[in-house]
Design a protein around this motif. Structure first.
Motif, PDB file in Angstrom:
ATOM      1  N   TYR A 154       0.833  -1.200   0.000  1.00  0.00           N
ATOM      2  CA  TYR A 154       0.000   0.000   0.000  1.00  0.00           C
ATOM      3  C   TYR A 154       0.873   1.257   0.000  1.00  0.00           C
ATOM      4  O   TYR A 154       0.594   2.223  -0.729  1.00  0.00           O
ATOM      5  CB  TYR A 154      -0.933  -0.004   1.211  1.00  0.00           C
ATOM      6  CG  TYR A 154      -2.005   1.058   1.151  1.00  0.00           C
ATOM      7  CD1 TYR A 154      -3.206   0.817   0.487  1.00  0.00           C
ATOM      8  CD2 TYR A 154      -1.815   2.307   1.739  1.00  0.00           C
ATOM      9  CE1 TYR A 154      -4.189   1.800   0.417  1.00  0.00           C
ATOM     10  CE2 TYR A 154      -2.795   3.285   1.669  1.00  0.00           C
ATOM     11  CZ  TYR A 154      -3.978   3.027   1.005  1.00  0.00           C
ATOM     12  OH  TYR A 154      -4.944   4.000   0.927  1.00  0.00           O
ATOM     13  N   ALA A 188      -8.990   5.634  -2.295  1.00  0.00           N
ATOM     14  CA  ALA A 188      -8.333   5.675  -0.987  1.00  0.00           C
ATOM     15  C   ALA A 188      -6.841   5.958  -1.138  1.00  0.00           C
ATOM     16  O   ALA A 188      -6.264   6.740  -0.373  1.00  0.00           O
ATOM     17  CB  ALA A 188      -8.555   4.355  -0.251  1.00  0.00           C
ATOM     18  N   ILE A 189      -6.218   5.330  -2.119  1.00  0.00           N
ATOM     19  CA  ILE A 189      -4.793   5.561  -2.384  1.00  0.00           C
ATOM     20  C   ILE A 189      -4.556   7.024  -2.759  1.00  0.00           C
ATOM     21  O   ILE A 189      -3.626   7.666  -2.263  1.00  0.00           O
ATOM     22  CB  ILE A 189      -4.300   4.628  -3.505  1.00  0.00           C
ATOM     23  CG1 ILE A 189      -4.272   3.177  -3.021  1.00  0.00           C
ATOM     24  CG2 ILE A 189      -2.925   5.046  -4.013  1.00  0.00           C
ATOM     25  CD1 ILE A 189      -4.087   2.161  -4.134  1.00  0.00           C
ATOM     26  N   ASP A 192      -4.850   9.363   0.234  1.00  0.00           N
ATOM     27  CA  ASP A 192      -3.670   9.267   1.090  1.00  0.00           C
ATOM     28  C   ASP A 192      -2.442   9.887   0.430  1.00  0.00           C
ATOM     29  O   ASP A 192      -1.530  10.360   1.115  1.00  0.00           O
ATOM     30  CB  ASP A 192      -3.389   7.803   1.435  1.00  0.00           C
ATOM     31  CG  ASP A 192      -4.424   7.214   2.382  1.00  0.00           C
ATOM     32  OD1 ASP A 192      -5.101   7.994   3.074  1.00  0.00           O
ATOM     33  OD2 ASP A 192      -4.553   5.976   2.434  1.00  0.00           O
ATOM     34  N   THR A 224     -14.333   9.596   2.803  1.00  0.00           N
ATOM     35  CA  THR A 224     -12.988  10.087   2.510  1.00  0.00           C
ATOM     36  C   THR A 224     -12.915  11.608   2.417  1.00  0.00           C
ATOM     37  O   THR A 224     -11.843  12.186   2.562  1.00  0.00           O
ATOM     38  CB  THR A 224     -12.470   9.499   1.186  1.00  0.00           C
ATOM     39  OG1 THR A 224     -13.368   9.865   0.130  1.00  0.00           O
ATOM     40  CG2 THR A 224     -12.370   7.978   1.269  1.00  0.00           C
ATOM     41  N   TRP A 315      -7.109  -4.129   4.787  1.00  0.00           N
ATOM     42  CA  TRP A 315      -5.995  -3.610   5.583  1.00  0.00           C
ATOM     43  C   TRP A 315      -6.158  -2.110   5.817  1.00  0.00           C
ATOM     44  O   TRP A 315      -5.972  -1.634   6.940  1.00  0.00           O
ATOM     45  CB  TRP A 315      -4.668  -3.886   4.863  1.00  0.00           C
ATOM     46  CG  TRP A 315      -3.502  -3.283   5.571  1.00  0.00           C
ATOM     47  CD1 TRP A 315      -2.758  -3.845   6.558  1.00  0.00           C
ATOM     48  CD2 TRP A 315      -2.960  -1.962   5.367  1.00  0.00           C
ATOM     49  NE1 TRP A 315      -1.785  -2.956   6.996  1.00  0.00           N
ATOM     50  CE2 TRP A 315      -1.891  -1.797   6.275  1.00  0.00           C
ATOM     51  CE3 TRP A 315      -3.283  -0.914   4.497  1.00  0.00           C
ATOM     52  CZ2 TRP A 315      -1.137  -0.620   6.340  1.00  0.00           C
ATOM     53  CZ3 TRP A 315      -2.538   0.264   4.566  1.00  0.00           C
ATOM     54  CH2 TRP A 315      -1.478   0.395   5.476  1.00  0.00           C
ATOM     55  N   ARG A 316      -6.503  -1.377   4.762  1.00  0.00           N
ATOM     56  CA  ARG A 316      -6.654   0.083   4.904  1.00  0.00           C
ATOM     57  C   ARG A 316      -7.774   0.423   5.868  1.00  0.00           C
ATOM     58  O   ARG A 316      -7.642   1.358   6.684  1.00  0.00           O
ATOM     59  CB  ARG A 316      -6.911   0.715   3.536  1.00  0.00           C
ATOM     60  CG  ARG A 316      -7.054   2.230   3.562  1.00  0.00           C
ATOM     61  CD  ARG A 316      -5.798   2.895   4.096  1.00  0.00           C
ATOM     62  NE  ARG A 316      -5.944   4.347   4.195  1.00  0.00           N
ATOM     63  CZ  ARG A 316      -6.480   4.978   5.233  1.00  0.00           C
ATOM     64  NH1 ARG A 316      -6.944   4.272   6.270  1.00  0.00           N
ATOM     65  NH2 ARG A 316      -6.563   6.291   5.252  1.00  0.00           N
ATOM     66  N   ASN A 317      -8.884  -0.308   5.804  1.00  0.00           N
ATOM     67  CA  ASN A 317      -9.975  -0.064   6.736  1.00  0.00           C
ATOM     68  C   ASN A 317      -9.559  -0.378   8.170  1.00  0.00           C
ATOM     69  O   ASN A 317      -9.894   0.352   9.112  1.00  0.00           O
ATOM     70  CB  ASN A 317     -11.184  -0.902   6.356  1.00  0.00           C
ATOM     71  CG  ASN A 317     -12.017  -0.251   5.261  1.00  0.00           C
ATOM     72  OD1 ASN A 317     -11.674   0.814   4.749  1.00  0.00           O
ATOM     73  ND2 ASN A 317     -13.112  -0.884   4.888  1.00  0.00           N
ATOM     74  N   GLN A 319      -6.571  -0.218   9.432  1.00  0.00           N
ATOM     75  CA  GLN A 319      -5.677   0.838   9.902  1.00  0.00           C
ATOM     76  C   GLN A 319      -6.469   2.048  10.376  1.00  0.00           C
ATOM     77  O   GLN A 319      -6.128   2.667  11.393  1.00  0.00           O
ATOM     78  CB  GLN A 319      -4.725   1.247   8.774  1.00  0.00           C
ATOM     79  CG  GLN A 319      -3.717   0.185   8.395  1.00  0.00           C
ATOM     80  CD  GLN A 319      -2.785  -0.154   9.541  1.00  0.00           C
ATOM     81  OE1 GLN A 319      -2.104   0.697  10.085  1.00  0.00           O
ATOM     82  NE2 GLN A 319      -2.764  -1.418   9.918  1.00  0.00           N
TER      83      GLN A 319
END
Length: 428
Positions: A154, A188-189, A192, A224, A315-317, A319
């Motif tokens: 990520y 999401a990427i 960020d 977001t 994984w992102r969720n 975190q």
């Protein structure tokens, strides 16, 4: 001190061997070593081996950042000639680290200036002058913790996207939000990488778009904080269908191409660059529409298989939850069956094997360079393998027209695996 540049250290003998011949007390290796999964273990063992060959400590200094498809992950290293790891820098972060090394004084009766060493290198002695100064208290070794697999990948995708946007002088990006997992992860990427205020999303529903997909796209935007609008392609679709009688695949692909045209029009009007949401599984087998979902300047998940897309989303969720934040990707986006929604009740599995099976075969064929017979012998159904191999081999022309994206695997499409488009050979 001896100096090695990037690939010097990856080559057996030669310049590293010359370091020992010259009697250097330290080998400094300057690197722009591209990231790929699991490469850090390979690097560390290589650095230890080269330090032993040189007979002195080795400082492996690696850059952070990205350029086009290559991402540079840092994680600089310092090891002794005995293989002890003294320092490991962070991954994907610039950092200034200090390490104390007890190095021998240069021998006055060493090799004379101008001596030709191994690999044709010439020894040049430089007098730095002055007596060594008394140092402060020794600095303790700093061996940072490495990221886990999902965090590492990520971070690479974020770094690659950020560098592409900023280094090309752009400020904002545009993403077609379908409510599906791929565009959600890309969003999401992007958030960020460059901040929600610089990310624009547009929902482009057709008559076949489900209400839950429309709702999921809007919910992603709410979570977001990215800019969001809805522009229906139904009137455009009806106009095309009234002018040309299209059916079947042509009718389905028309919807995707209308979305691609709309995205590029908004991009031209407002100045955002379009991010393409295609993943590696789709690109491998040609499950995308040229001039439709493949339009864009950059493909953040181009080198990410679909099964990994799901892992990264979860994984992102996780975190976000660990930090007390709202998870960016709606749960329904993750759990619902993937669908292009170009016809009633369409599912990806109507056209493709289950993604767990598909990705397993692709990993062997693409990264592993295994042939059809070897993959079948490993226990995979022959009819599935035959179909996947055929799809991969015939989709090269589509992959050539897809935008660049960050490389995270040992072998990506385009840079590492580039085949002739035109050939008559088929295995079996």
């Amino acid at each position: 001190m001896a100096l090695a540049i990037c690939e010097d250290i990856w080559q057996e003998g030669g310049r590293v061997a010359a370091t020992g011949q010259a009697g250097a007390g330290l080998l400094l290796s300057l690197n722009g070593s591209p990231y790929e999964r699991d490469k850090d273990d390979v690097r560390l063992e290589l650095v230890k081996r080269r330090a032993a060959e040189a007979g002195c400590p080795l400082v492996y200094l690696n850059m952070v950042g990205a350029q086009d498809e290559l991402v540079f992950d840092g994680e600089s290293l310092v090891v002794t000639e005995d293989g002890e790891l003294l320092l490991r820098g962070p991954q994907f972060e610039e950092a200034l680290l200090v390490v104390d090394l007890d190095l021998p004084a240069a021998a006055e009766d060493g090799l004379p200036d101008g001596t030709v060493l191994a690999d044709g290198l010439k020894l040049t002695r430089v007098d730095l002058g002055g007596a060594p100064k008394e140092s402060a208290a020794p600095v303790a070794p700093q061996v940072g913790e490495r990221l886990d697999d999902e965090a590492e990948v990520y971070a690479a995708l974020v770094e690659g996207t950020r560098a592409y946007v900023r280094k090309n002088g752009m400020r904002s990006v545009l993403i077609g939000l379908s409510g599906g997992i791929d565009s959600a992860l890309v969003a999401a990427i992007a958030v960020d990488a460059i901040g929600a205020e610089n990310v624009y999303g547009v929902s482009m529903p057709s008559r076949y778009s489900s209400q839950h997909s429309r709702d999921d796209a809007a919910e992603l935007a709410r979570r977001t904080g990215l800019h969001f609008r809805t522009v229906s392609i139904a009137p455009m679709f009806d106009a095309y269908m009234g002018a040309a009688e299209l059916t079947g695949l042509a009718e389905e692909n028309l919807q995707s191409r209308l979305r691609g045209t709309l995205l590029m029009a908004i991009s031209n009007q407002e100045g955002q660059i379009v991010l393409a949401p295609g993943n590696k599984s789709e690109l491998a087998v040609g499950y995308s529409t040229l001039y439709g979902d493949s339009v864009g300047a950059y493909g953040p998940i181009k080198d990410v298989y679909k099964t990994l897309v799901f892992k990264l989303a979860r994984w992102r969720n996780a975190q976000a939850e660990a930090r007390g934040e709202v998870p960016p990707i709606p749960e329904n986006t993750i759990v619902k069956p993937p669908s292009a929604e170009l016809r009633p009740d369409q599912k990806d599995t109507d056209s493709l094997p289950d993604y767990d099976l598909l990705d397993a075969v692709l990993a062997r064929y693409v990264e592993g360079d295994e042939g059809r017979d070897a993959i079948v012998a490993a226990g995979y159904p022959a009819e599935v393998v035959d179909r996947v191999v055929r799809l991969v081999d015939t989709a090269e022309y589509k992959r050539r027209q897809y935008p660049p994206g960050p490389k995270v695997s040992p072998k990506n499409f385009g840079r590492d695996r580039r085949l002739p488009i035109t050939n008559r050979w088929r295995q079996g």
